[in-house]
Design a protein around this motif. Structure first.
Motif, PDB file in Angstrom:
ATOM      1  N   LEU A 108      82.859 -12.468-136.072  1.00 33.30           N
ATOM      2  CA  LEU A 108      84.246 -12.050-136.206  1.00 33.30           C
ATOM      3  C   LEU A 108      84.564 -11.135-135.033  1.00 33.30           C
ATOM      4  O   LEU A 108      83.981 -10.059-134.897  1.00 33.30           O
ATOM      5  N   ASP A 109      85.462 -11.575-134.164  1.00 29.07           N
ATOM      6  CA  ASP A 109      85.900 -10.774-133.025  1.00 29.07           C
ATOM      7  C   ASP A 109      87.219 -10.109-133.369  1.00 29.07           C
ATOM      8  O   ASP A 109      88.132 -10.748-133.914  1.00 29.07           O
ATOM      9  N   LEU A 110      87.328  -8.821-133.017  1.00 26.33           N
ATOM     10  CA  LEU A 110      88.525  -8.045-133.334  1.00 26.33           C
ATOM     11  C   LEU A 110      89.053  -7.345-132.088  1.00 26.33           C
ATOM     12  O   LEU A 110      88.287  -6.955-131.202  1.00 26.33           O
ATOM     13  N   LEU A 111      90.357  -7.154-132.058  1.00 24.37           N
ATOM     14  CA  LEU A 111      91.010  -6.329-131.044  1.00 24.37           C
ATOM     15  C   LEU A 111      91.676  -5.160-131.756  1.00 24.37           C
ATOM     16  O   LEU A 111      92.390  -5.357-132.745  1.00 24.37           O
TER      17      LEU A 111
ATOM     18  N   LEU B 115      83.124   1.893-136.152  1.00 26.22           N
ATOM     19  CA  LEU B 115      81.971   1.034-135.900  1.00 26.22           C
ATOM     20  C   LEU B 115      81.087   0.923-137.145  1.00 26.22           C
ATOM     21  O   LEU B 115      80.640  -0.172-137.508  1.00 26.22           O
ATOM     22  N   ASN B 116      80.847   2.045-137.806  1.00 30.92           N
ATOM     23  CA  ASN B 116      80.015   2.016-139.015  1.00 30.92           C
ATOM     24  C   ASN B 116      80.644   1.156-140.104  1.00 30.92           C
ATOM     25  O   ASN B 116      79.950   0.410-140.813  1.00 30.92           O
ATOM     26  N   GLN B 117      81.963   1.264-140.258  1.00 33.26           N
ATOM     27  CA  GLN B 117      82.644   0.447-141.259  1.00 33.26           C
ATOM     28  C   GLN B 117      82.510  -1.035-140.920  1.00 33.26           C
ATOM     29  O   GLN B 117      82.195  -1.863-141.797  1.00 33.26           O
ATOM     30  N   LEU B 118      82.729  -1.383-139.668  1.00 36.48           N
ATOM     31  CA  LEU B 118      82.647  -2.788-139.269  1.00 36.48           C
ATOM     32  C   LEU B 118      81.227  -3.322-139.423  1.00 36.48           C
ATOM     33  O   LEU B 118      81.031  -4.464-139.861  1.00 36.48           O
ATOM     34  N   GLN B 119      80.248  -2.499-139.086  1.00 35.08           N
ATOM     35  CA  GLN B 119      78.861  -2.952-139.235  1.00 35.08           C
ATOM     36  C   GLN B 119      78.489  -3.148-140.701  1.00 35.08           C
ATOM     37  O   GLN B 119      77.707  -4.049-141.026  1.00 35.08           O
TER      38      GLN B 119
ATOM     39  N   ASP C  98      82.370  -7.976-133.730  1.00 30.84           N
ATOM     40  CA  ASP C  98      82.450  -7.449-132.365  1.00 30.84           C
ATOM     41  C   ASP C  98      83.883  -6.991-132.109  1.00 30.84           C
ATOM     42  O   ASP C  98      84.806  -7.811-132.120  1.00 30.84           O
ATOM     43  N   ALA C  99      84.075  -5.684-131.900  1.00 31.58           N
ATOM     44  CA  ALA C  99      85.420  -5.134-131.725  1.00 31.58           C
ATOM     45  C   ALA C  99      85.616  -4.631-130.306  1.00 31.58           C
ATOM     46  O   ALA C  99      84.716  -4.038-129.707  1.00 31.58           O
TER      47      ALA C  99
ATOM     48  N   ALA D 241      81.631  -0.457-129.430  1.00 36.07           N
ATOM     49  CA  ALA D 241      80.256   0.023-129.535  1.00 36.07           C
ATOM     50  C   ALA D 241      79.878   0.894-128.337  1.00 36.07           C
ATOM     51  O   ALA D 241      79.154   1.881-128.484  1.00 36.07           O
ATOM     52  N   GLU D 242      80.377   0.536-127.138  1.00 38.21           N
ATOM     53  CA  GLU D 242      80.070   1.338-125.951  1.00 38.21           C
ATOM     54  C   GLU D 242      80.723   2.713-126.046  1.00 38.21           C
ATOM     55  O   GLU D 242      80.113   3.732-125.729  1.00 38.21           O
ATOM     56  N   TRP D 243      81.989   2.751-126.451  1.00 35.73           N
ATOM     57  CA  TRP D 243      82.685   4.036-126.542  1.00 35.73           C
ATOM     58  C   TRP D 243      82.073   4.899-127.649  1.00 35.73           C
ATOM     59  O   TRP D 243      81.917   6.113-127.491  1.00 35.73           O
TER      60      TRP D 243
END
Length: 234
Positions: free
Chosen positions: A156-159, A175-179, A190-191, A203-205
């Motif tokens: 699932l890709d998100l913007l 990020l924790n919620q999405l994971q 992947d957001a 994830a980088e930020w």
């Protein structure tokens, strides 16, 4: 993109400042096209794919006035083609945040990517509350076109729109919620943050790196603060 057409305009005509593209359509928007001009050397699958679903995604590349950089997708993961469309050939525009409210066909809703999206849609008080966001990639494409595109292994890709600076703490919460949703669905989520400097991986930020990769129409660049230019910092 796996392959890319030569620009249908002289390099000097490409927009060389600002966004690098027409603000009427933004990266990850899906465009329904009335026609697609032919390019020398385009892959054999392109015409069949366009007949199947006359949609293209806006990609990050400089374009001259009257053109928009687009990406086409075929039925296989390897079938990706970067090219250009004429602005006059654009019929409708579907933004990712519009697709955040869409539902797949009932028999497709059990696929993991759609199940993860449905969980996010229901989680009205989660970390994404208050943000403008939506699905991209195969999930967004299927929701916009109603052409089966998502598979059992699709991510699932998100913007996530992030015009104002996002704190690292908030990024970690999102990020924790999405994971957590990803683990329950058994896939990756992947957001990407859409910042003034371009697209930055959430994830980088969230990782607190000294510099992150920002993807812009002019090309990717490592940058310390993707919001610096927006608020006048050097």
């Amino acid at each position: 993109m796996q392959a890319c057409a030569a620009p249908p305009f002289a390099a000097g005509r490409a927009l060389d400042g600002g966004l690098g593209y027409d603000p009427r359509w933004r990266p990850h928007d899906l465009l329904r096209l009335r026609r697609l001009q032919r390019f020398d050397g385009e892959p054999a699958w392109v015409r069949d794919a366009f007949e199947r679903a006359p949609y293209a995604v806006v990609r990050r590349a400089l374009a001259a006035g009257g053109f928009v950089a687009i990406g086409l997708r075929g039925t296989a993961r390897s079938q990706r083609y970067g090219t250009w469309a004429r602005s006059a050939d654009i019929g409708t525009v579907v933004a990712p945040e519009t697709l955040a409210e869409y539902q797949p066909d009932s028999e497709r809703g059990t696929l993991a990517a759609f199940a993860a999206l449905a969980a996010l849609q229901r989680d009205m008080t989660g970390a994404l509350a208050g943000f403008i966001w939506g699905p991209t990639g195969s999930t967004g494409f299927e929701l916009a076109t109603q052409v089966p595109t998502v598979t059992a292994s699709s991510d699932l890709d998100l913007l996530i729109r992030a015009p104002a600076k996002l704190s690292h703490d908030t990024a970690v919460q999102i990020l924790n919620q999405l994971q957590a949703h990803a683990r329950r669905a058994g896939i990756r989520v992947d957001a990407q943050l859409e910042t003034p400097a371009g697209g930055v991986a959430l994830a980088e930020w969230a990782a607190g790196k000294a510099r992150v990769m920002a993807r812009h129409a002019k090309g990717p660049q490592l940058i310390a603060d993707p919001w610096a230019l927006a608020h006048g910092d050097a």
